[in-house]
Design a protein around this motif. Structure first.
Motif, PDB file in Angstrom:
ATOM      1  N   UNK A  13       0.853  -1.197   0.000  1.00  0.00           N
ATOM      2  CA  UNK A  13       0.000   0.000   0.000  1.00  0.00           C
ATOM      3  C   UNK A  13       0.886   1.244   0.000  1.00  0.00           C
ATOM      4  N   UNK A  14       0.511   2.248  -0.810  1.00  0.00           N
ATOM      5  CA  UNK A  14       1.308   3.471  -0.859  1.00  0.00           C
ATOM      6  C   UNK A  14       1.484   4.064   0.538  1.00  0.00           C
ATOM      7  N   UNK A  15       2.715   4.414   0.871  1.00  0.00           N
ATOM      8  CA  UNK A  15       2.990   5.034   2.164  1.00  0.00           C
ATOM      9  C   UNK A  15       3.212   4.050   3.302  1.00  0.00           C
ATOM     10  N   UNK A  16       2.982   2.755   3.065  1.00  0.00           N
ATOM     11  CA  UNK A  16       3.226   1.762   4.119  1.00  0.00           C
ATOM     12  C   UNK A  16       4.736   1.629   4.334  1.00  0.00           C
ATOM     13  N   UNK A  17       5.158   1.115   5.498  1.00  0.00           N
ATOM     14  CA  UNK A  17       6.607   0.979   5.737  1.00  0.00           C
ATOM     15  C   UNK A  17       7.317   0.202   4.631  1.00  0.00           C
ATOM     16  N   UNK A  18       6.677  -0.835   4.100  1.00  0.00           N
ATOM     17  CA  UNK A  18       7.333  -1.580   3.018  1.00  0.00           C
ATOM     18  C   UNK A  18       7.473  -0.724   1.763  1.00  0.00           C
ATOM     19  N   UNK A  19       6.422  -0.001   1.429  1.00  0.00           N
ATOM     20  CA  UNK A  19       6.469   0.882   0.262  1.00  0.00           C
ATOM     21  C   UNK A  19       7.608   1.906   0.416  1.00  0.00           C
ATOM     22  N   UNK A  32      15.721  -7.521   0.834  1.00  0.00           N
ATOM     23  CA  UNK A  32      15.848  -7.598   2.293  1.00  0.00           C
ATOM     24  C   UNK A  32      14.704  -6.876   2.982  1.00  0.00           C
ATOM     25  N   UNK A  33      14.328  -5.732   2.445  1.00  0.00           N
ATOM     26  CA  UNK A  33      13.200  -4.980   3.023  1.00  0.00           C
ATOM     27  C   UNK A  33      11.897  -5.750   2.864  1.00  0.00           C
ATOM     28  N   UNK A  34      11.792  -6.452   1.730  1.00  0.00           N
ATOM     29  CA  UNK A  34      10.593  -7.262   1.520  1.00  0.00           C
ATOM     30  C   UNK A  34      10.498  -8.382   2.563  1.00  0.00           C
ATOM     31  N   UNK A  35      11.616  -9.084   2.816  1.00  0.00           N
ATOM     32  CA  UNK A  35      11.576 -10.155   3.824  1.00  0.00           C
ATOM     33  C   UNK A  35      11.320  -9.585   5.219  1.00  0.00           C
ATOM     34  N   UNK A  36      11.857  -8.390   5.492  1.00  0.00           N
ATOM     35  CA  UNK A  36      11.667  -7.798   6.822  1.00  0.00           C
ATOM     36  C   UNK A  36      10.235  -7.314   7.029  1.00  0.00           C
ATOM     37  N   UNK A  37       9.623  -6.740   5.995  1.00  0.00           N
ATOM     38  CA  UNK A  37       8.373  -5.998   6.181  1.00  0.00           C
ATOM     39  C   UNK A  37       7.166  -6.583   5.436  1.00  0.00           C
ATOM     40  N   UNK A  38       7.419  -7.491   4.510  1.00  0.00           N
ATOM     41  CA  UNK A  38       6.318  -7.984   3.671  1.00  0.00           C
ATOM     42  C   UNK A  38       5.403  -8.942   4.412  1.00  0.00           C
ATOM     43  N   UNK A  39       4.126  -8.902   4.063  1.00  0.00           N
ATOM     44  CA  UNK A  39       3.119  -9.804   4.648  1.00  0.00           C
ATOM     45  C   UNK A  39       2.190 -10.283   3.525  1.00  0.00           C
ATOM     46  N   UNK A  40       1.308 -11.239   3.813  1.00  0.00           N
ATOM     47  CA  UNK A  40       0.331 -11.642   2.794  1.00  0.00           C
ATOM     48  C   UNK A  40      -0.497 -10.469   2.285  1.00  0.00           C
ATOM     49  N   UNK A  41      -0.662  -9.434   3.107  1.00  0.00           N
ATOM     50  CA  UNK A  41      -1.423  -8.269   2.666  1.00  0.00           C
ATOM     51  C   UNK A  41      -0.768  -7.529   1.506  1.00  0.00           C
ATOM     52  N   UNK A  42       0.502  -7.787   1.273  1.00  0.00           N
ATOM     53  CA  UNK A  42       1.213  -7.138   0.164  1.00  0.00           C
ATOM     54  C   UNK A  42       1.172  -7.952  -1.125  1.00  0.00           C
ATOM     55  N   UNK A  43       0.613  -9.172  -1.043  1.00  0.00           N
ATOM     56  CA  UNK A  43       0.547 -10.033  -2.231  1.00  0.00           C
ATOM     57  C   UNK A  43      -0.697  -9.631  -3.027  1.00  0.00           C
ATOM     58  N   UNK A  44      -0.456  -8.944  -4.146  1.00  0.00           N
ATOM     59  CA  UNK A  44      -1.586  -8.392  -4.899  1.00  0.00           C
ATOM     60  C   UNK A  44      -2.186  -9.400  -5.866  1.00  0.00           C
ATOM     61  N   UNK A  45      -1.335 -10.254  -6.447  1.00  0.00           N
ATOM     62  CA  UNK A  45      -1.834 -11.228  -7.407  1.00  0.00           C
ATOM     63  C   UNK A  45      -0.941 -12.457  -7.443  1.00  0.00           C
ATOM     64  N   UNK A  46      -1.524 -13.603  -7.721  1.00  0.00           N
ATOM     65  CA  UNK A  46      -0.774 -14.863  -7.766  1.00  0.00           C
ATOM     66  C   UNK A  46      -1.243 -15.654  -8.980  1.00  0.00           C
ATOM     67  N   UNK A  47      -0.272 -16.267  -9.685  1.00  0.00           N
ATOM     68  CA  UNK A  47      -0.605 -17.093 -10.845  1.00  0.00           C
ATOM     69  C   UNK A  47      -0.003 -18.487 -10.683  1.00  0.00           C
TER      70      UNK A  47
END
Ligand code: GUN
Ligand code: ZN
Length: 420
Positions: free
Chosen positions: A376-382, A396-411
């Motif tokens: 999400x724009x402005x989130x710590x990960x963004x 590294x930032x993705x592993x530290x801060x990413x969650x399922x909520x950041x997964x927008x699409x999966x194929x």
């Protein structure tokens, strides 16, 4: 970003910025710039994934289907947790309708976390295992699973016998093995709950179902290991599988937090893999995974969430916890970069599951199993991604801060399975 070259053998992170992939019938046929691929295939549908990160789908090499509703039971070591948290819930899957609801929660949990392939510990009840395979097929998940068997030291309703194990396992394998993306895994729960006769029946099933995988637990907790030693009359824990033909390149053993050198040597010799489950190891207090010793012996290692002892489906969280564990081991730890974490969560898992020719990275010829991460724009990960020094730093930032909520699409196989 992906890791087609093993970073444990010197391979680098592969990064393609503002790049394009061409996908035909689920297979990646070209990689290049957008302009190149547009010229090559002007009529293709374009899916715009700028402003985010595209990664291979995650490969979870150890996760328990019946435990999705009990994630977060804290404060107990393995054997108490099994008795008070896991097994009462697993007994509820005797009811097929209950199991079907759990299967829906479970498969949704995986794909919405970016996991596209999983080696899944099934249920002790054949009808419940059917509901899992059916739900995975409906959603499109690439799944390997099977009937979990035990014949001692668990609550009675979860026990079977060698003959029933053989018959019910073969029936499930006949229905699901090699059907679509599903494959069968022979699954003795762990030596503590499986007699030699039951292990022998599992060995027979493994040899009778061509291409079957094998999975179980090993060396997770000191009390468990001591009990197994008392029950198995000599030899070591890994040998209790090996002596029944259950250890080979198609085998994935979860945990292995407390192995001897002899066990690591045998695992390497047989070509078996270990599923490292770091949040579970921390939550149950099982210990810190000796990754450096596994690598020194040449044992293949990948990541598992071990839901429900593990604290969630996201392999981002498992990757971060794997990093923490090696840090805490100090000089005995193996330092991990974000590239190592991505490899453990993707290509290493595909290799452990015998699927490396199909999935695990985004090379030409592979299936398009992928995820689009878009905070999400402005989130710590963004904020972190926008201020990263380079791609590896961004990862590294993705592993530290990413969650399922950041997964927008999966194929999976090029077909959307979750998100918009
Ligand atoms: N060993 C045997 N069964 C289990 C289980 O369900 N979870 C974990 N973490 N270890 C086990
Ligand atoms: Zn487990």
């Amino acid at each position: 970003m992906d890791t087609p070259a093993d970073p444990f053998a010197g391979g680098a992170l592969r990064v393609a910025s503002y790049a394009a992939l061409r996908v035909v019938d689920g297979t990646i046929t070209h990689r290049g710039s957008y302009d190149e691929l547009r010229a090559l295939a002007p009529g293709d549908e374009v899916v715009d994934l700028t402003d985010g990160l595209v990664l291979p789908g995650f490969v979870d090499t150890h996760v328990h289907f019946p435990q999705v509703r009990i994630i977060g039971g804290l404060g107990m070591p393995l054997l108490d947790w099994l008795e008070h948290c896991a097994l009462p819930e697993e007994a509820r899957l005797a009811d097929r309708d209950y199991a079907a609801g759990v299967a829906a929660d479970f498969v949704r949990g995986l794909v919405s976390s970016g996991t596209t392939t999983a080696l899944v510990f099934g249920s002790h009840f054949p009808a419940a295992v059917d509901t899992l395979f059916a739900e995975a097929e409906r959603v499109g998940l690439r799944v390997t699973s099977g009937l979990v068997v035990s014949d001692r030291l668990l609550r009675d309703e979860l026990l079977t016998d060698p003959e029933r194990c053989h018959k019910e396992s073969l029936e499930l394998a006949r229905r699901w093995h090699g059907v679509g993306r599903s494959r069968y895994a022979v699954t003795p729960r762990f030596t503590l709950s499986c007699s030699d006769e039951l292990m022998a029946a599992c060995g027979a099933v493994a040899s009778e179902v061509e291409g079957a995988r094998v999975t179980s637990h090993v060396n997770e907790n000191p009390r468990e290991i001591e009990t197994v030693a008392q029950l198995s009359g000599g030899g070591h824990y890994v040998d209790t599988y090996d002596r029944h033909g259950l250890l080979g390149p198609a085998t994935v053993l979860a945990h292995n937090v407390h192995p001897t050198d002899a066990e690591l040597a045998l695992l390497a010799e047989r070509g078996g893999s270990v599923a490292h489950c770091p949040t579970s190891n921390a939550a149950l207090g099982s210990g810190l995974f000796p990754l450096a010793r596994h690598l020194a012996h040449g044992v293949r290692v990948a990541l598992g969430s071990d839901v429900g002892a593990g604290t969630g489906f996201s392999l981002l969280k498992e990757g971060l916890q794997a990093y923490f564990a090696q840090q805490l081991l100090g000089e005995r730890g193996h330092p991990l970069t974000s590239t190592h974490l991505l490899h453990l969560a993707t290509a290493a898992g595909a290799d452990a599951l015998g699927l490396a020719e199909q999935v695990g990275d985004l090379s030409v010829g592979k299936r398009f199993d992928a995820q689009w991460l878009r905070p999400a724009p402005g989130s710590p990960l963004d904020v972190g991604l926008r201020h990263a020094r380079d791609a590896e730093d961004a990862l590294g930032r993705l592993f530290a801060l990413g969650t399922p909520g950041d997964v927008a699409r999966v194929w999976i196989d090029g077909e959307p399975v979750a998100g918009g």
